[in-house]
Write a protein that holds these residues in place. Structure first.
Motif, PDB file in Angstrom:
ATOM      1  N   UNK A 221     -48.836  15.660  16.496  1.00  0.00           N
ATOM      2  CA  UNK A 221     -49.352  14.380  17.437  1.00  0.00           C
ATOM      3  C   UNK A 221     -49.462  15.476  18.978  1.00  0.00           C
ATOM      4  N   UNK A 222     -49.486  16.228  19.162  1.00  0.00           N
ATOM      5  CA  UNK A 222     -49.051  16.658  20.254  1.00  0.00           C
ATOM      6  C   UNK A 222     -50.965  17.225  20.290  1.00  0.00           C
ATOM      7  N   UNK A 223     -51.126  18.312  19.788  1.00  0.00           N
ATOM      8  CA  UNK A 223     -52.593  18.255  18.659  1.00  0.00           C
ATOM      9  C   UNK A 223     -52.972  17.852  19.980  1.00  0.00           C
ATOM     10  N   UNK A 224     -53.394  16.326  18.698  1.00  0.00           N
ATOM     11  CA  UNK A 224     -54.386  14.944  19.223  1.00  0.00           C
ATOM     12  C   UNK A 224     -54.025  14.212  20.124  1.00  0.00           C
ATOM     13  N   UNK A 225     -53.202  14.150  21.058  1.00  0.00           N
ATOM     14  CA  UNK A 225     -52.915  14.242  22.776  1.00  0.00           C
ATOM     15  C   UNK A 225     -53.883  15.176  23.759  1.00  0.00           C
ATOM     16  N   UNK A 226     -53.601  16.580  23.189  1.00  0.00           N
ATOM     17  CA  UNK A 226     -54.260  16.891  23.903  1.00  0.00           C
ATOM     18  C   UNK A 226     -55.711  17.188  24.175  1.00  0.00           C
ATOM     19  N   UNK A 227     -56.172  16.789  22.628  1.00  0.00           N
ATOM     20  CA  UNK A 227     -57.487  17.362  22.512  1.00  0.00           C
ATOM     21  C   UNK A 227     -58.555  15.854  22.781  1.00  0.00           C
ATOM     22  N   UNK A 228     -57.262  14.965  23.077  1.00  0.00           N
ATOM     23  CA  UNK A 228     -58.092  14.199  23.823  1.00  0.00           C
ATOM     24  C   UNK A 228     -57.743  13.405  24.716  1.00  0.00           C
ATOM     25  N   UNK A 229     -57.116  14.332  25.126  1.00  0.00           N
ATOM     26  CA  UNK A 229     -56.261  13.844  26.437  1.00  0.00           C
ATOM     27  C   UNK A 229     -55.810  12.784  27.321  1.00  0.00           C
ATOM     28  N   UNK A 230     -55.056  12.915  26.342  1.00  0.00           N
ATOM     29  CA  UNK A 230     -53.912  11.374  26.009  1.00  0.00           C
ATOM     30  C   UNK A 230     -52.439  11.827  26.983  1.00  0.00           C
ATOM     31  N   UNK A 231     -52.030  11.201  27.128  1.00  0.00           N
ATOM     32  CA  UNK A 231     -50.557  11.453  27.885  1.00  0.00           C
ATOM     33  C   UNK A 231     -49.380  11.286  26.358  1.00  0.00           C
ATOM     34  N   UNK A 232     -48.136  11.706  27.091  1.00  0.00           N
ATOM     35  CA  UNK A 232     -47.254  11.406  25.814  1.00  0.00           C
ATOM     36  C   UNK A 232     -46.311  10.952  26.553  1.00  0.00           C
ATOM     37  N   UNK A 233     -45.172   9.887  25.818  1.00  0.00           N
ATOM     38  CA  UNK A 233     -44.135  10.035  26.485  1.00  0.00           C
ATOM     39  C   UNK A 233     -43.316  10.135  24.447  1.00  0.00           C
ATOM     40  N   UNK A 234     -42.098  11.125  24.600  1.00  0.00           N
ATOM     41  CA  UNK A 234     -41.312  11.217  23.573  1.00  0.00           C
ATOM     42  C   UNK A 234     -40.231   9.817  23.828  1.00  0.00           C
ATOM     43  N   UNK A 235     -39.650   8.998  22.526  1.00  0.00           N
ATOM     44  CA  UNK A 235     -38.998   7.380  22.607  1.00  0.00           C
ATOM     45  C   UNK A 235     -37.882   8.402  22.086  1.00  0.00           C
ATOM     46  N   UNK A 236     -36.379   7.992  22.248  1.00  0.00           N
ATOM     47  CA  UNK A 236     -35.255   7.758  21.807  1.00  0.00           C
ATOM     48  C   UNK A 236     -34.301   9.387  21.651  1.00  0.00           C
ATOM     49  N   UNK A 237     -35.329  10.202  23.021  1.00  0.00           N
ATOM     50  CA  UNK A 237     -34.322  11.513  23.036  1.00  0.00           C
ATOM     51  C   UNK A 237     -33.119  11.192  23.993  1.00  0.00           C
ATOM     52  N   UNK A 238     -32.117  11.618  22.814  1.00  0.00           N
ATOM     53  CA  UNK A 238     -30.786  11.505  22.595  1.00  0.00           C
ATOM     54  C   UNK A 238     -29.878  12.934  22.727  1.00  0.00           C
TER      55      UNK A 238
END
Ligand code: C2E
Ligand code: MG
Ligand code: MG
Ligand code: MG
Length: 290
Positions: A221-238
């Motif tokens: 997921x992080x690779x896809x986001x980086x290649x497409x210049x899309x921001x990332x949010x991680x949900x449910x970090x506990x």
């Protein structure tokens, strides 16, 4: 009139099904009145960067039922979606979110708000027009708004989705794919749609530190986001372990119980009072309740 073979099964399931249908009907009826009777509340869950600076928040709906207590969205959003009530409800949420953005406590701060938009609400004719009206009504800055949609919203009506998203994106509104990786869509839509953000689903975040398969999916997921210049949010970090696992990989925003639980608007505004913001007087969250 039931056949002998099916009768037992019918008898067995009937009371339970009947009860469930009645409950659903009751909730549907009560939900119709909930907005007018002021029973719906916005909760807000902040999102932080790696330095634990708040960058934004997600708006999450709650129903304070006078007799049944606090009802989580999973128990009534599907009913609203099936009955079409989601259109009115979604407009209300967006209106409240825009008011929150323009509230004295939040107006001057560089914070974004994310609002969940469900398929029926999004695909309903006139959605873009209603969003425009709400923006005009409240004076909210569309560039501070993110709409969270699911992959499943996208697959059904791709052409319509492209058109609607593009119009809203032209206004300045960002789009986020919620629960990314759990839907049924192909990845090809990511290049056809104006997507600004992916939210890594909670299930991947939960197990990534311990399960190599989930770790691999997070990396993908992080690779896809980086290649497409899309921001990332991680949900449910506990846990700190989850946060450390993610932080070692890529820049992103963090949302989850480790940082903050969803909280009523008043508590969120009080929290903002403690944020030092250059050139922006804050009145400490004592403003009018939304
Ligand atoms: P979502 O958009 O994926 O929201 C994230 C859910 O994860 C929220 O559940 C939030 O309370 C929960 N969460 C956040 N951090 C943690 C954590 O660290 N651990 C765990 N276990 N959970 C965490 P919530 O508030 O019950 O909402 C459930 C879903 O209901 C949302 O999932 C969203 O799909 C829907 N929803 C909520 N508000 C709205 C709304 O205004 N409109 C629409 N259409 N859907 C909404
Ligand atoms: Mg969401
Ligand atoms: Mg999720
Ligand atoms: Mg989500």
């Amino acid at each position: 009139q039931a056949k002998a073979a099916g009768r037992n099964a019918v008898r067995f399931f009937e009371p339970e099904m009947q009860a469930r249908a009645e409950m659903r009907f009751t909730l549907e009826t009560e939900l119709r009145q909930a907005i007018d009777q002021n029973e719906l509340r916005l909760y807000v869950q902040p999102q932080f960067d790696a330095e634990r600076r708040m960058r934004g928040a997600e708006v999450l709906l709650r129903w304070h039922h006078p007799r049944r207590g606090l009802i989580p969205p999973a128990s009534f959003i599907p009913i609203a979606e099936e009955t079409g009530l989601i259109v009115e409800l979604g407009d209300w949420v967006l209106h409240q979110a825009c008011r929150l953005l323009t509230s004295p406590q939040m107006a001057g701060l560089p914070l974004r708000l994310s609002v969940n938009v469900s398929p029926r609400q999004f695909h309903r004719t006139g959605f873009v027009g209603r969003v425009r009206d709400i923006l005009a009504d409240t004076g909210a800055d569309p560039e501070r708004l993110t709409f969270e949609v699911t992959e499943n919203l996208v697959i059904d009506k791709v052409h319509q989705t492209v058109a609607t998203m593009s119009e809203l994106n032209a206004l300045g509104i960002r789009f986020s794919i919620d629960d990314f990786g759990t839907g049924y869509s192909s990845l090809s839509y990511l290049k056809r749609l104006p997507i600004d953000e992916l939210k890594i689903d909670r299930s991947f975040v939960r197990d990534a530190p311990s399960d190599p398969n989930d770790a691999a999916l997070v990396d993908a997921i992080l690779s896809i986001a980086a290649l497409l210049h899309i921001d990332v949010v991680a949900e449910g970090v506990e846990t700190e372990e989850q946060a450390a696992f993610l932080a070692a990989r890529a820049p992103m925003l963090y949302q989850g119980y480790l940082y903050a639980r969803p909280e009523p608007v008043e508590a969120f505004l009080a929290r903002l009072g403690g944020i030092p913001a250059a050139g922006c007087p804050s009145n400490g969250g004592d403003g009018p309740a939304l």
